[in-house]
Design an enzyme around this catalytic site. Structure first.
Site, PDB file in Angstrom:
ATOM      1  CE  LYS A  60      16.335  45.238 -80.164  1.00 51.81           C
ATOM      2  NZ  LYS A  60      17.585  45.324 -79.378  1.00 51.81           N
TER       3      LYS A  60
HETATM    4  C1  LIG Z   1      18.812  45.621 -79.951  1.00 54.81           C
HETATM    5  C2  LIG Z   1      19.837  46.250 -79.090  1.00 54.81           C
HETATM    6  C3  LIG Z   1      20.970  46.910 -79.611  1.00 54.81           C
HETATM    7  C4  LIG Z   1      21.256  46.959 -81.093  1.00 54.81           C
HETATM    8  O1  LIG Z   1      20.397  47.789 -81.783  1.00 54.81           O
HETATM    9  P1  LIG Z   1      20.282  47.706 -83.381  1.00 54.81           P
HETATM   10  O2  LIG Z   1      19.257  48.691 -83.748  1.00 54.81           O
HETATM   11  O3  LIG Z   1      19.889  46.281 -83.691  1.00 54.81           O
HETATM   12  O4  LIG Z   1      21.631  48.011 -83.928  1.00 54.81           O
HETATM   13  C5  LIG Z   1      21.852  47.526 -78.737  1.00 54.81           C
HETATM   14  N1  LIG Z   1      21.658  47.472 -77.403  1.00 54.81           N
HETATM   15  C6  LIG Z   1      20.604  46.836 -76.853  1.00 54.81           C
HETATM   16  C7  LIG Z   1      20.473  46.794 -75.376  1.00 54.81           C
HETATM   17  C8  LIG Z   1      19.654  46.206 -77.671  1.00 54.81           C
HETATM   18  O5  LIG Z   1      18.612  45.579 -77.109  1.00 54.81           O
END
Ligand SMILES: *Cc1c(COP(=O)(O)O)cnc(C)c1O
Length: 435
Positions: free
Chosen positions: A106
């Site tokens: 993220k």
């Molecule tokens: C947010 C997140 C996801 C999921 O990603 P999306 O784009 O919401 O599908 C997967 N793994 C981790 C570690 C995350 O923080």
């Protein structure tokens, strides 16, 4: 390039789409078409750096709204860490998206969004309100830290995030303020919504949210599909991406990359027990459910927000969905055993989210058996460093894992938060006294 709400009632430019996040009709902003990259770009792809790729891709979406020099500068700041494709076995690679400041993928989206918001707000002071159950908040805090003119208020539920997550939310200082709410994540989200729609607060400040539906978080997530492809295309095999999915932002960004011309052979949407999308692909019926708690908890989503964008890309046609995406759901037991197996076979430590993605590749390969199609390079998106989920990883692997210095540094810092009951008037009163 125009940006249009998935519910079609609003049409605007990239600046407004980014500053607003959500359209007034409740839809999510989409570019009016997915831009195409030219043949020369693809011929040259193996020679481009991650930053060069990021610049070329971003430029297609941002057009004339920002100068090339400024965009380059932003991309170089955002992508100042490695995204290596690490070999786990002969035909499986882990695309490590966790080398950013908070060690989760993220970071990529949050860092880009923060800089885009700062750019488009043109120096006008702005307040960003973000409710978090853990990881999104730290990436947002880190992304906005020290960005001129923007104050960030992170609302998190007291006692309901892990100790390390709490440190990653509360130790920034400067323009990042952590509001520790005596309530649940839902209370935090409700408070954030009330703040964002409060007339008096909106008169005094420019308020915006930093949630995952912002188009500025999606665009940069497409960069690394090109980057992974550029590193692996020399193997001359079809490339399959397995994406551990919750709100399906990461996967939607991959679909953007493919529509831009990247010859991705297949996507796998790998989920935990929250199986709304795998069920949809099987039955053609989309049925949102309450979220279920799992060990890959960043994907505990019962009504994925980006489904609306995917529907839009596939013209609401389940057979179109099925052509591009295979989707499988896995239990916590399967996830744990994948972590153990991969560690034993290759020495590689997967976090629980990456393990779900690994299972997706394994399942596709089994489903294809001896067919020629089974000869592909599988790339799993490793979305978090295993130390971010240290409790789970240590329990499953029955061994201590090392905490990287970057995370340890948060642990050493002093928590600074302002405590509130889950009471809008009190939080509002506090905000009104802010500058
Ligand atoms: C947010 C997140 C996801 C999921 O990603 P999306 O784009 O919401 O599908 C997967 N793994 C981790 C570690 C995350 O923080």
């Amino acid at each position: 390039m125009k940006y249009i709400s998935t519910r079609k009632q609003e049409e605007t430019n990239i600046k407004t789409a980014i500053l607003k996040g959500l359209a007034d009709d409740g839809g999510l902003f989409m570019p009016e078409y997915i831009p195409q990259l030219d043949a020369e770009f693809f011929e040259n792809l193996p020679n481009l750096s991650l930053q060069e790729i990021g610049f070329r891709v971003a430029k297609e979406f941002l057009g004339e709204s920002i100068s090339e020099d400024h965009l380059k500068e932003i991309i170089n700041e955002v992508l100042n860490f490695e995204i290596p494709a690490v070999k786990i076995s002969d035909d499986i690679y882990s695309l490590e998206l966790f080398h950013g400041p908070t060690m989760a993928f993220k970071d990529v989206g949050a860092r880009f969004m923060a800089r885009m918001m700062a750019y488009f707000s043109e120096g006008k002071p702005m307040k960003v309100i973000a409710a978090t159950s853990g990881d999104t908040g730290s990436a947002v805090a880190s992304g906005f830290f020290n960005i001129q003119g923007i104050e960030v208020y992170i609302l998190y539920p007291k006692g309901k995030v892990s100790p390390l997550q709490e440190k990653q939310l509360t130790t920034w200082g400067g323009n990042i303020k952590a509001l520790e709410i005596d309530g649940t994540f839902d209370d935090c989200q409700a408070l954030a919504k009330q703040i964002l729609s409060d007339e008096e607060l909106n008169q005094k400040f420019t308020l915006t949210s930093a949630n995952s539906i912002n188009i500025a978080r999606l665009i940069p997530q497409s960069f690394y599909y090109f980057w992974a492809f550029s590193q692996l295309q020399k193997l001359q095999k079809p490339i399959v991406f397995s994406v551990p999915s919750g709100n399906f932002g990461n996967l939607t960004a991959g679909l953007f990359a493919k529509k831009m011309g990247l010859p991705i052979h297949q996507f796998i949407a790998s989920t935990n027990a929250n199986d709304v999308v795998p069920n949809y692909l099987e039955t053609g019926i989309y049925e949102a459910k309450p979220s279920r708690q799992t060990i890959s908890n960043a994907m505990d989503v019962g009504n994925p927000s980006n489904f609306e964008r995917m529907k839009n890309l596939f013209n609401n046609d389940v057979s179109e969905f099925k052509k591009e995406i295979k989707s499988y759901s896995f239990t916590d037991e399967e996830t744990q055993s994948a972590m153990i197996r991969v560690k034993a076979d290759s020495g590689y430590i997967l976090d629980p989210h990456g393990a779900v993605a690994y299972l997706g590749l394994e399942t596709l390969r089994q489903a294809q058996g001896d067919k020629k199609d089974a000869d592909f390079i599988g790339v799993l998106l490793e979305t978090a460093h295993p130390a971010k989920f240290i409790e789970v990883v240590e329990e499953v692997l029955k061994e201590k894992i090392e905490i990287p210095e970057k995370l340890e540094a948060f642990n050493r810092k002093e928590k600074q938060s302002i405590e509130f009951p889950a009471d809008f008037e009190l939080v509002k009163g506090y905000l009104l006294k802010e500058n």
